[in-house]
Design a protein around this motif. Sequence first.
Motif, PDB file in Angstrom:
ATOM      1  N   GLU A 127      67.406   8.113  64.340  1.00  0.00           N
ATOM      2  CA  GLU A 127      68.335   7.007  64.609  1.00  0.00           C
ATOM      3  C   GLU A 127      68.547   6.824  66.108  1.00  0.00           C
ATOM      4  OE1 GLU A 127      71.229   4.059  64.419  1.00  0.00           O
ATOM      5  OE2 GLU A 127      70.038   4.787  62.737  1.00  0.00           O
ATOM      6  N   GLN A 152      68.230   2.178  67.243  1.00  0.00           N
ATOM      7  CA  GLN A 152      69.538   1.746  67.704  1.00  0.00           C
ATOM      8  C   GLN A 152      69.362   0.896  68.955  1.00  0.00           C
ATOM      9  OE1 GLN A 152      72.184   4.888  68.983  1.00  0.00           O
ATOM     10  NE2 GLN A 152      73.610   4.271  67.411  1.00  0.00           N
ATOM     11  N   GLU A 184      71.945  -1.039  63.861  1.00  0.00           N
ATOM     12  CA  GLU A 184      71.647   0.328  63.452  1.00  0.00           C
ATOM     13  C   GLU A 184      70.923   0.306  62.114  1.00  0.00           C
ATOM     14  OE1 GLU A 184      74.711   3.258  63.692  1.00  0.00           O
ATOM     15  OE2 GLU A 184      75.901   1.989  64.996  1.00  0.00           O
ATOM     16  N   MET A 194      71.567   6.821  60.285  1.00  0.00           N
ATOM     17  CA  MET A 194      72.810   7.484  60.680  1.00  0.00           C
ATOM     18  C   MET A 194      73.649   7.883  59.463  1.00  0.00           C
ATOM     19  SD  MET A 194      74.591   8.755  63.104  1.00  0.00           S
ATOM     20  CE  MET A 194      74.053   8.034  64.628  1.00  0.00           C
TER      21      MET A 194
END
Length: 74
Positions: free
Chosen positions: A26, A31, A41, A45
């Motif tokens: 991530e 991101q 995103e 996550m």
Amino acid sequence: MNFSVNKLFVLSLIFLGVGIVFIIAENSFYQYVDDKGFLHESLFMPLGMISIFVGTLVLFFYLIHKIWHLLSKS
């Protein structure tokens, strides 16, 4: 030593490892902030945090089981 207890330990390590890999993926790849200032995103996550939480929870239960087993022997 009971093999099923060792399975819990290995399972917790796998969940923790997968969670760490998801968090690193991530932060490394998915991101970014677009031109309008919105943060984009991926699902890595939340999946990473859930995996770390489950791994920690399974590890906690494994340790409680080991402590309970040691105390019941004495």
